[in-house]
Design a protein around this motif. Structure first.
Motif, PDB file in Angstrom:
ATOM      1  N   GLU A 164      -8.488 -23.720  12.163  1.00 41.94           N
ATOM      2  CA  GLU A 164      -7.668 -23.984  13.349  1.00 41.94           C
ATOM      3  C   GLU A 164      -8.004 -23.096  14.561  1.00 41.94           C
ATOM      4  N   PRO A 165      -8.381 -21.821  14.361  1.00 42.81           N
ATOM      5  CA  PRO A 165      -8.708 -21.023  15.555  1.00 42.81           C
ATOM      6  C   PRO A 165      -9.790 -21.645  16.437  1.00 42.81           C
ATOM      7  N   TYR A 166     -10.726 -22.392  15.826  1.00 47.14           N
ATOM      8  CA  TYR A 166     -11.748 -23.060  16.645  1.00 47.14           C
ATOM      9  C   TYR A 166     -11.116 -24.140  17.516  1.00 47.14           C
ATOM     10  N   LEU A 167     -10.174 -24.878  16.925  1.00 43.93           N
ATOM     11  CA  LEU A 167      -9.507 -25.933  17.693  1.00 43.93           C
ATOM     12  C   LEU A 167      -8.704 -25.320  18.838  1.00 43.93           C
ATOM     13  N   ILE A 168      -8.023 -24.233  18.546  1.00 42.00           N
ATOM     14  CA  ILE A 168      -7.223 -23.567  19.583  1.00 42.00           C
ATOM     15  C   ILE A 168      -8.127 -23.150  20.745  1.00 42.00           C
ATOM     16  N   ARG A 169      -9.278 -22.576  20.413  1.00 42.23           N
ATOM     17  CA  ARG A 169     -10.195 -22.122  21.476  1.00 42.23           C
ATOM     18  C   ARG A 169     -10.813 -23.309  22.226  1.00 42.23           C
ATOM     19  N   GLN A 170     -11.061 -24.399  21.504  1.00 45.99           N
ATOM     20  CA  GLN A 170     -11.576 -25.603  22.176  1.00 45.99           C
ATOM     21  C   GLN A 170     -10.572 -26.090  23.225  1.00 45.99           C
ATOM     22  N   LEU A 171      -9.308 -26.173  22.811  1.00 46.01           N
ATOM     23  CA  LEU A 171      -8.288 -26.686  23.729  1.00 46.01           C
ATOM     24  C   LEU A 171      -8.043 -25.717  24.881  1.00 46.01           C
ATOM     25  N   GLU A 172      -8.186 -24.419  24.605  1.00 44.35           N
ATOM     26  CA  GLU A 172      -8.077 -23.415  25.678  1.00 44.35           C
ATOM     27  C   GLU A 172      -9.176 -23.610  26.709  1.00 44.35           C
ATOM     28  N   ALA A 173     -10.396 -23.880  26.230  1.00 45.36           N
ATOM     29  CA  ALA A 173     -11.534 -24.068  27.137  1.00 45.36           C
ATOM     30  C   ALA A 173     -11.411 -25.376  27.910  1.00 45.36           C
ATOM     31  N   LEU A 174     -10.903 -26.405  27.250  1.00 47.06           N
ATOM     32  CA  LEU A 174     -10.840 -27.723  27.882  1.00 47.06           C
ATOM     33  C   LEU A 174      -9.638 -27.840  28.826  1.00 47.06           C
ATOM     34  N   ARG A 175      -8.504 -27.280  28.440  1.00 43.49           N
ATOM     35  CA  ARG A 175      -7.236 -27.407  29.194  1.00 43.49           C
ATOM     36  C   ARG A 175      -7.066 -28.822  29.752  1.00 43.49           C
ATOM     37  N   PRO A 176      -6.966 -29.833  28.867  1.00 43.53           N
ATOM     38  CA  PRO A 176      -6.822 -31.204  29.364  1.00 43.53           C
ATOM     39  C   PRO A 176      -5.432 -31.444  29.954  1.00 43.53           C
ATOM     40  N   ALA A 177      -5.274 -32.587  30.605  1.00 41.73           N
ATOM     41  CA  ALA A 177      -3.951 -32.973  31.114  1.00 41.73           C
ATOM     42  C   ALA A 177      -3.081 -33.499  29.979  1.00 41.73           C
ATOM     43  N   GLN A 236      -0.319 -46.491  26.240  1.00 41.00           N
ATOM     44  CA  GLN A 236       0.165 -46.832  27.585  1.00 41.00           C
ATOM     45  C   GLN A 236       0.912 -45.655  28.216  1.00 41.00           C
ATOM     46  N   GLU A 237       1.694 -44.940  27.393  1.00 48.51           N
ATOM     47  CA  GLU A 237       2.415 -43.769  27.926  1.00 48.51           C
ATOM     48  C   GLU A 237       1.431 -42.679  28.346  1.00 48.51           C
ATOM     49  N   ILE A 238       0.359 -42.501  27.575  1.00 47.13           N
ATOM     50  CA  ILE A 238      -0.673 -41.514  27.942  1.00 47.13           C
ATOM     51  C   ILE A 238      -1.294 -41.895  29.284  1.00 47.13           C
ATOM     52  N   MET A 239      -1.593 -43.175  29.463  1.00 49.99           N
ATOM     53  CA  MET A 239      -2.232 -43.607  30.706  1.00 49.99           C
ATOM     54  C   MET A 239      -1.325 -43.372  31.918  1.00 49.99           C
ATOM     55  N   LYS A 240      -0.018 -43.517  31.711  1.00 51.71           N
ATOM     56  CA  LYS A 240       0.911 -43.267  32.831  1.00 51.71           C
ATOM     57  C   LYS A 240       0.808 -41.816  33.278  1.00 51.71           C
ATOM     58  N   VAL A 241       0.634 -40.903  32.328  1.00 52.38           N
ATOM     59  CA  VAL A 241       0.517 -39.479  32.685  1.00 52.38           C
ATOM     60  C   VAL A 241      -0.820 -39.207  33.363  1.00 52.38           C
ATOM     61  N   ILE A 242      -1.893 -39.767  32.801  1.00 54.94           N
ATOM     62  CA  ILE A 242      -3.221 -39.555  33.390  1.00 54.94           C
ATOM     63  C   ILE A 242      -3.279 -40.126  34.802  1.00 54.94           C
ATOM     64  N   ASN A 243      -2.595 -41.243  35.021  1.00 53.51           N
ATOM     65  CA  ASN A 243      -2.602 -41.861  36.351  1.00 53.51           C
ATOM     66  C   ASN A 243      -1.581 -41.237  37.299  1.00 53.51           C
ATOM     67  N   GLY A 244      -0.855 -40.225  36.821  1.00 50.73           N
ATOM     68  CA  GLY A 244       0.088 -39.527  37.698  1.00 50.73           C
ATOM     69  C   GLY A 244       1.389 -40.274  37.919  1.00 50.73           C
ATOM     70  N   GLU A 245       1.673 -41.307  37.103  1.00 53.07           N
ATOM     71  CA  GLU A 245       2.900 -42.085  37.309  1.00 53.07           C
ATOM     72  C   GLU A 245       4.104 -41.424  36.646  1.00 53.07           C
TER      73      GLU A 245
END
Ligand code: SF4
Length: 252
Positions: A164-177, A236-245
């Protein structure tokens, strides 16, 4: 304020770019004119990859995924290192707004070194490209475990703990929306819960402040096609967030 107001604007822009990209492995795309002005006041850093025509890249320092990948490739922390063909780090854009997290590599992934290939991978690609109208290369796809459990058995708690520490560091580096957890293991690992996926999906969670949506794993959807409708609702809910809605946590 200097005697050159345009230079002051350039300086402020540089500072804002540094601040906004702080801690991330990002490339900021600029027009040639702006890049020329920025380069006039700093030592240019070569771009990490070829850039689209008419754009120049200024590399921003951050936690590089490449060095993390090298660490994972050499990892022997758990027994899975003895049976894997190769590690499967992850695949996609380092500036992705959306990161999918699955469970572990299967036989096809272990052979190719790429996550979500094979039938379940094709279904995920269809969800991304046909359902979300994104390109697979625009998102980032990875798993909780970076090595294949033999016979595709379920991950052991000790393996999840080691990896899991690798996943944590991946997400830290990526910081997705947005993070989309695919299936029980990804959702339970990221959210630190034992709740079943059926109770976790259908609502927003947060992972270190990043909105997280859990949904069914594509391999489960292949076995239970009747559940595809629920994953479609999650997507669809994910897309609403990505599109800023919609801003999760601030829905009406
Ligand atoms: S599963 Fe993770 S912790 Fe185990 S050997 Fe592979 S990379 Fe290392």
């Amino acid at each position: 304020m200097s005697s050159d107001p345009f230079r002051d604007i350039i300086n402020d822009t540089c500072e804002l770019l540094r601040q906004s990209a702080k801690g991330r492995n990002r490339v900021v795309h600029l027009s040639p004119e702006v890049a020329q002005q920025l380069d006039a006041r700093k030592t240019p850093v070569p771009p990490a990859s070829p850039q689209p025509t008419g754009q120049t890249a200024v590399a921003v320092p951050g936690a590089p995924l490449a060095s993390l990948q090298a660490e994972v490739t050499a990892c022997t922390k758990c027994e899975l290192s003895r049976t894997r063909t190769q590690t499967v780090f992850g695949d996609g854009s380092p500036t992705a707004k959306l990161v999918f997290v699955g469970e572990a590599p299967g036989a096809d992934e272990d052979r190719q070194g790429v996550p979500f290939v094979g039938r379940a991978g094709q279904l995920l690609t269809d969800i991304i490209e046909k359902g979300m109208k994104l390109r697979r290369g625009d998102v980032f796809i990875c798993n909780v475990l970076k090595c294949r459990p033999p016979g595709n058995r379920n991950p052991l708690p000790s393996e999840v703990e080691q990896c899991e520490p690798y996943l944590i560091r991946q997400l830290e580096a990526l910081r997705p929306a947005v993070i989309c957890a695919l299936g029980k293991y990804a959702a339970q690992t990221l959210l630190k819960t034992n709740a079943p996926i059926g109770r976790l999906r259908g609502r927003w969670h947060f992972y270190h402040g990043i909105p997280l949506r859990a949904t069914y794993h594509p391999a489960y959807l292949l076995r239970s096609p009747g559940e595809k409708r629920k994953t479609w609702e999650d997507v669809q809910e994910i897309m609403k967030v990505i599109n800023g809605e919609v801003v999760p946590g601030q829905e009406p």
